[in-house]
Design an enzyme around this catalytic site. Structure first.
Site, PDB file in Angstrom:
ATOM      1  N   PHE A   7      46.289  31.174  35.172  1.00  0.00           N
ATOM      2  CA  PHE A   7      45.467  30.698  36.291  1.00  0.00           C
ATOM      3  C   PHE A   7      44.021  30.375  35.861  1.00  0.00           C
ATOM      4  N   THR A 121      37.508  42.822  34.086  1.00  0.00           N
ATOM      5  CA  THR A 121      37.644  42.833  35.547  1.00  0.00           C
ATOM      6  C   THR A 121      36.779  43.924  36.172  1.00  0.00           C
ATOM      7  N   ASP A 122      36.402  43.707  37.422  1.00  0.00           N
ATOM      8  CA  ASP A 122      35.630  44.735  38.141  1.00  0.00           C
ATOM      9  C   ASP A 122      36.467  45.990  38.398  1.00  0.00           C
ATOM     10  N   GLU A 123      37.808  45.862  38.295  1.00  0.00           N
ATOM     11  CA  GLU A 123      38.681  47.007  38.595  1.00  0.00           C
ATOM     12  C   GLU A 123      38.495  48.158  37.618  1.00  0.00           C
ATOM     13  N   TYR A 145      47.245  48.870  35.318  1.00  0.00           N
ATOM     14  CA  TYR A 145      46.601  47.596  34.939  1.00  0.00           C
ATOM     15  C   TYR A 145      45.136  47.808  34.584  1.00  0.00           C
ATOM     16  N   ALA A 147      43.508  50.541  33.958  1.00  0.00           N
ATOM     17  CA  ALA A 147      43.293  51.470  32.842  1.00  0.00           C
ATOM     18  C   ALA A 147      43.497  50.743  31.513  1.00  0.00           C
ATOM     19  N   LYS A 149      43.030  47.512  31.074  1.00  0.00           N
ATOM     20  CA  LYS A 149      41.877  46.607  30.912  1.00  0.00           C
ATOM     21  C   LYS A 149      40.655  47.395  30.450  1.00  0.00           C
ATOM     22  N   LYS A 184      49.825  37.003  43.903  1.00  0.00           N
ATOM     23  CA  LYS A 184      48.568  37.607  44.344  1.00  0.00           C
ATOM     24  C   LYS A 184      48.333  37.241  45.811  1.00  0.00           C
ATOM     25  N   TYR A 202      49.286  45.144  53.170  1.00  0.00           N
ATOM     26  CA  TYR A 202      49.453  46.527  52.719  1.00  0.00           C
ATOM     27  C   TYR A 202      48.591  47.497  53.543  1.00  0.00           C
ATOM     28  N   LYS A 270      50.536  51.993  45.969  1.00  0.00           N
ATOM     29  CA  LYS A 270      50.190  53.332  45.475  1.00  0.00           C
ATOM     30  C   LYS A 270      48.809  53.305  44.833  1.00  0.00           C
ATOM     31  N   GLY A 271      47.995  54.309  45.137  1.00  0.00           N
ATOM     32  CA  GLY A 271      46.669  54.430  44.513  1.00  0.00           C
ATOM     33  C   GLY A 271      45.743  53.263  44.849  1.00  0.00           C
TER      34      GLY A 271
HETATM   35  P1  NAD Z   1      47.452  35.121  34.620  1.00  0.00           P
HETATM   36  O1  NAD Z   1      48.413  36.245  34.786  1.00  0.00           O
HETATM   37  O2  NAD Z   1      47.504  33.963  35.543  1.00  0.00           O
HETATM   38  O3  NAD Z   1      47.605  34.512  33.138  1.00  0.00           O
HETATM   39  C1  NAD Z   1      47.761  35.308  32.003  1.00  0.00           C
HETATM   40  C2  NAD Z   1      48.112  34.378  30.838  1.00  0.00           C
HETATM   41  O4  NAD Z   1      48.217  35.191  29.653  1.00  0.00           O
HETATM   42  C3  NAD Z   1      49.453  33.661  31.007  1.00  0.00           C
HETATM   43  O5  NAD Z   1      49.331  32.308  30.640  1.00  0.00           O
HETATM   44  C4  NAD Z   1      50.372  34.406  30.057  1.00  0.00           C
HETATM   45  O6  NAD Z   1      51.442  33.601  29.561  1.00  0.00           O
HETATM   46  C5  NAD Z   1      49.408  34.819  28.961  1.00  0.00           C
HETATM   47  N1  NAD Z   1      49.877  35.987  28.197  1.00  0.00           N
HETATM   48  C6  NAD Z   1      50.352  37.152  28.699  1.00  0.00           C
HETATM   49  N2  NAD Z   1      50.696  37.981  27.672  1.00  0.00           N
HETATM   50  C7  NAD Z   1      50.404  37.316  26.516  1.00  0.00           C
HETATM   51  C8  NAD Z   1      50.512  37.664  25.142  1.00  0.00           C
HETATM   52  N3  NAD Z   1      51.005  38.846  24.745  1.00  0.00           N
HETATM   53  N4  NAD Z   1      50.101  36.749  24.227  1.00  0.00           N
HETATM   54  C9  NAD Z   1      49.605  35.549  24.606  1.00  0.00           C
HETATM   55  N5  NAD Z   1      49.494  35.172  25.899  1.00  0.00           N
HETATM   56  C10 NAD Z   1      49.889  36.041  26.842  1.00  0.00           C
HETATM   57  O7  NAD Z   1      46.028  35.804  34.598  1.00  0.00           O
HETATM   58  P2  NAD Z   1      44.645  35.283  35.251  1.00  0.00           P
HETATM   59  O8  NAD Z   1      44.634  35.649  36.677  1.00  0.00           O
HETATM   60  O9  NAD Z   1      44.394  33.898  34.817  1.00  0.00           O
HETATM   61  O10 NAD Z   1      43.626  36.278  34.514  1.00  0.00           O
HETATM   62  C11 NAD Z   1      43.057  35.948  33.254  1.00  0.00           C
HETATM   63  C12 NAD Z   1      42.208  37.102  32.791  1.00  0.00           C
HETATM   64  O11 NAD Z   1      41.193  37.371  33.746  1.00  0.00           O
HETATM   65  C13 NAD Z   1      42.978  38.418  32.620  1.00  0.00           C
HETATM   66  O12 NAD Z   1      42.497  39.065  31.466  1.00  0.00           O
HETATM   67  C14 NAD Z   1      42.643  39.216  33.865  1.00  0.00           C
HETATM   68  O13 NAD Z   1      42.674  40.596  33.609  1.00  0.00           O
HETATM   69  C15 NAD Z   1      41.236  38.724  34.140  1.00  0.00           C
HETATM   70  N6  NAD Z   1      40.839  38.786  35.556  1.00  0.00           N
HETATM   71  C16 NAD Z   1      41.554  38.123  36.504  1.00  0.00           C
HETATM   72  C17 NAD Z   1      41.109  38.139  37.831  1.00  0.00           C
HETATM   73  C18 NAD Z   1      41.839  37.422  38.944  1.00  0.00           C
HETATM   74  O14 NAD Z   1      41.421  37.538  40.102  1.00  0.00           O
HETATM   75  N7  NAD Z   1      42.905  36.680  38.658  1.00  0.00           N
HETATM   76  C19 NAD Z   1      39.955  38.825  38.171  1.00  0.00           C
HETATM   77  C20 NAD Z   1      39.281  39.542  37.171  1.00  0.00           C
HETATM   78  C21 NAD Z   1      39.721  39.472  35.860  1.00  0.00           C
HETATM   79  O1  DAU Z   2      39.243  42.460  41.197  1.00  0.00           O
HETATM   80  C1  DAU Z   2      39.762  41.692  40.149  1.00  0.00           C
HETATM   81  C2  DAU Z   2      41.271  41.786  40.144  1.00  0.00           C
HETATM   82  O2  DAU Z   2      41.726  41.057  41.268  1.00  0.00           O
HETATM   83  C3  DAU Z   2      41.907  41.266  38.855  1.00  0.00           C
HETATM   84  O3  DAU Z   2      41.511  42.081  37.778  1.00  0.00           O
HETATM   85  C4  DAU Z   2      43.440  41.251  38.968  1.00  0.00           C
HETATM   86  O4  DAU Z   2      43.989  40.628  37.817  1.00  0.00           O
HETATM   87  C5  DAU Z   2      43.810  40.462  40.190  1.00  0.00           C
HETATM   88  O5  DAU Z   2      45.221  40.503  40.354  1.00  0.00           O
HETATM   89  C6  DAU Z   2      43.117  41.018  41.434  1.00  0.00           C
HETATM   90  O6  DAU Z   2      43.615  42.348  41.754  1.00  0.00           O
HETATM   91  P1  DAU Z   2      43.891  42.813  43.273  1.00  0.00           P
HETATM   92  O7  DAU Z   2      44.850  43.915  43.235  1.00  0.00           O
HETATM   93  O8  DAU Z   2      42.615  43.008  44.010  1.00  0.00           O
HETATM   94  O9  DAU Z   2      44.551  41.436  43.820  1.00  0.00           O
HETATM   95  P2  DAU Z   2      45.852  41.180  44.735  1.00  0.00           P
HETATM   96  O10 DAU Z   2      45.817  39.735  45.085  1.00  0.00           O
HETATM   97  O11 DAU Z   2      47.083  41.729  44.122  1.00  0.00           O
HETATM   98  O12 DAU Z   2      45.525  42.028  46.039  1.00  0.00           O
HETATM   99  C7  DAU Z   2      44.352  41.772  46.799  1.00  0.00           C
HETATM  100  C8  DAU Z   2      44.343  42.751  47.964  1.00  0.00           C
HETATM  101  O13 DAU Z   2      45.399  42.392  48.861  1.00  0.00           O
HETATM  102  C9  DAU Z   2      44.609  44.182  47.568  1.00  0.00           C
HETATM  103  O14 DAU Z   2      43.838  45.039  48.423  1.00  0.00           O
HETATM  104  C10 DAU Z   2      46.095  44.393  47.854  1.00  0.00           C
HETATM  105  C11 DAU Z   2      46.330  43.464  49.039  1.00  0.00           C
HETATM  106  N1  DAU Z   2      47.668  42.834  49.120  1.00  0.00           N
HETATM  107  C12 DAU Z   2      48.137  42.214  48.005  1.00  0.00           C
HETATM  108  C13 DAU Z   2      49.378  41.606  48.018  1.00  0.00           C
HETATM  109  C14 DAU Z   2      49.926  40.930  46.775  1.00  0.00           C
HETATM  110  C15 DAU Z   2      48.374  42.841  50.310  1.00  0.00           C
HETATM  111  O15 DAU Z   2      47.919  43.379  51.347  1.00  0.00           O
HETATM  112  N2  DAU Z   2      49.613  42.239  50.330  1.00  0.00           N
HETATM  113  C16 DAU Z   2      50.149  41.633  49.230  1.00  0.00           C
HETATM  114  O16 DAU Z   2      51.303  41.125  49.309  1.00  0.00           O
END
Ligand code: NAD
Ligand code: DAU
Length: 326
Positions: A7, A121-123, A145, A147, A149, A184, A202, A270-271
Site C-alpha cells: 500500500f 509505526t506509532d503503535e 505486530y 512488538a 515493529k 484494514k 469492534y 484482543k488487547g
Molecule cells: P502492506 O501490508 O500493504 O505491504 C507490505 C509489503 O511488504 C507487501 O508488498 C509485501 O509483499 C511485502 N513483504 C512482506 N514480507 C516481505 C518479505 N519478507 N520480504 C520482502 N517483502 C515483503 O503494508 P503497508 O500498509 O504499506 O505498510 C508499509 C510499512 O509501513 C510497514 O512497515 C508498516 O508497519 C508501516 N506502517 C503502516 C501503516 C498503515 O497505516 N498502513 C501505519 C504505520 C506504519
Molecule cells: O497506527 C498505525 C497502524 O495502523 C499501522 O502500524 C498498522 O500497520 C495498520 O494496520 C494500522 O493499525 P490499526 O490496528 O490501527 O488499523 P486497522 O485498520 O486494523 O484498525 C483501525 C481501528 O478499527 C482499530 O481500532 C480496530 C478497528 N477495526 C478494524 C477492523 C479491521 C474495526 O472496528 N473493525 C474492523 O473490521
C-alpha cells in the site's frame, strides 16, 4: 525500497518516479509479493527507465547483501502489517519484521556508508488515553505486530549507535488512501458497503486513531530521507483524530448507507489499543512537515477510487475472520 508492492511503498515509488518526484532517482523494489503485495500497484512505473523489480525476501541475506552493494540508500517498508493477523499467529511477524530488518541493517553495515530509512509505526508506543507521545517516550507495544515493529526499530537504531550506520526511523499514524488492502478498517468498510454488506465494528467503537493521508506520509518520509539526521526518530501524524464510530458514520455517508442496516457490533480485538496520538513537533520544526490533505476530501477521493477500481479489489481474499456479533 523494500515492500514497494504494498500500500504505502507502492505510493512512494509512484510518487518518486512520477512528474512530482525529484527526477534524479532510480529505484529497485525488493518485494516478496505476499498476500499484501500486488504487482498491479506498480503498473504505472513498470516502464520507467529508473525502475526495476526484484522478487525476493528481505530475510535472504545473500540476495540482500548483493543488492545492498549496488544501492546507496534503502527505504524499508516491507513488513507484515495487520494487527488482527498477528493475533492469529505472530511467527511471520517475527520473521519478516525482526529477522528481515536485521538482515537489512547488517547488510547495510557490511556494505558501508549507506542510509537506511526504517518505516515504523506509532503503535510501538502502546496506547495513550490523553495527550501525545514525543519520540523520546518509552516503547510499550501491545500486539505481536507492534512488538515486532518495536524490536525492528530498536535493532535498526542499535546499528547507528554501535556501528555509526546512518539509520533514520519514522513512526507514523494510521494511513488511508487508494490501493489499501481491504483487510484494514477503511478499505474493508468501503468495499463491504459498496457491495451492500455489513461492516464489523469492534467493541464499543470508541477506539481512536489519527488518520494520515498517504500523500502526507510520503511527504514526511521524503523529508526524512533527504534532510533528516542519522540516528534520529521522527513522528509523522495526520492531525485528524476520530473514534471508529465517528469514522464509520463518515464512511456510511460517503457510500450512501445507513447505520441500522449496515453496522454490526462484533466482539472486540484482543488487547485492543484504545488510542494512538503522536506529537509531531520535531518533524514540523526541524524539517518543515505539515499534513496538507483535508480529511473529508481525502476520504471522498478514496471512496471514489474504490468505486472506480472494483477490478483491483474484487478478486482479493479479504481474509477477515468472522467475529461473534454482540
Ligand atoms: P502492506 O501490508 O500493504 O505491504 C507490505 C509489503 O511488504 C507487501 O508488498 C509485501 O509483499 C511485502 N513483504 C512482506 N514480507 C516481505 C518479505 N519478507 N520480504 C520482502 N517483502 C515483503 O503494508 P503497508 O500498509 O504499506 O505498510 C508499509 C510499512 O509501513 C510497514 O512497515 C508498516 O508497519 C508501516 N506502517 C503502516 C501503516 C498503515 O497505516 N498502513 C501505519 C504505520 C506504519
Ligand atoms: O497506527 C498505525 C497502524 O495502523 C499501522 O502500524 C498498522 O500497520 C495498520 O494496520 C494500522 O493499525 P490499526 O490496528 O490501527 O488499523 P486497522 O485498520 O486494523 O484498525 C483501525 C481501528 O478499527 C482499530 O481500532 C480496530 C478497528 N477495526 C478494524 C477492523 C479491521 C474495526 O472496528 N473493525 C474492523 O473490521
Amino acid at each position: 525500497m523494500t515492500g514497494g508492492a504494498g500500500f504505502i511503498g507502492s505510493h512512494y515509488v509512484r510518487r518518486l518516479l512520477g512528474p512530482k518526484g525529484p527526477g534524479d532517482v532510480s529505484i529497485t523494489v525488493l518485494d516478496l509479493l505476499t498476500y499484501a503485495g500486488n504487482p498491479a500497484n506498480l503498473d504505472e512505473v513498470r516502464d520507467h527507465p529508473g525502475f526495476s523489480f526484484v522478487h525476493g525476501d528481505i530475510c535472504d541475506a545473500e540476495l540482500v547483501g548483493k543488492l545492498m552493494v549496488e544501492h546507496d540508500q534503502v527505504v524499508h517498508f516491507a513488513a507484515e502489517s495487520h494487527v488482527d493477523r498477528s493475533i492469529d499467529g505472530g511467527a511471520e511477524f517475527v520473521r519478516t519484521n525482526v529477522v528481515g530488518t536485521h538482515t537489512l541493517v547488517e547488510a547495510a553495515h557490511c556494505a558501508g556508508d549507506r542510509t537506511l530509512v526504517h518505516v515504523s509505526t506509532d503503535e510501538v508506543y502502546g496506547s495513550i488515553d490523553t495527550g501525545s507521545w514525543p519520540e523520546t517516550h518509552p516503547l510499550a507495544p501491545n500486539s505481536p505486530y507492534s512488538a515486532a515493529k518495536a524490536s525492528s526499530d530498536l535493532l535498526a537504531l542499535s546499528y547507528h549507535r554501535t556501528h555509526g550506520l546512518d539509520v533514520r526511523v519514522t513512526r507514523c499514524s494510521n494511513n488511508y488512501g487508494h490501493h489499501h488492502f481491504p483487510e484494514k478498517l477503511i478499505p474493508l468498510f468501503v468495499t463491504n458497503l459498496l457491495d451492500g454488506k455489513k461492516v464489523p465494528l469492534y467493541g464499543d467503537g470508541g477506539n481512536v486513531r489519527d488518520w494520515l493521508h498517504i500523500d502526507d506520509h510520503v511527504q514526511g518520509i521524503e523529508l526524512v530521507r533527504t534532510k533528516g539526521r542519522a540516528g534520529e526518530v521522527y513522528n509523522i501524524g495526520g492531525g485528524t483524530e476520530l473514534s471508529n464510530k465517528e469514522l464509520t458514520g463518515l464512511l456510511l455517508e460517503a457510500c450512501g448507507a445507513d447505520w441500522e442496516t449496515s453496522v454490526e457490533y462484533v466482539e472486540d480485538r484482543k488487547g485492543h489499543d484504545r488510542r494512538y496520538s503522536v506529537d509531531c513537533t520535531k518533524i514540523r520544526e526541524e524539517l518543515g512537515y505539515a499534513p496538507r490533505k483535508d480529511f473529508r476530501e481525502g476520504l471522498a477521493e478514496t471512496v471514489q477510487w474504490y468505486r472506480d477500481n472494483r477490478a483491483w479489489w474484487e478478486p482479493v481474499d479479504k481474509g477477515t475472520a468472522s467475529r461473534r456479533v454482540v
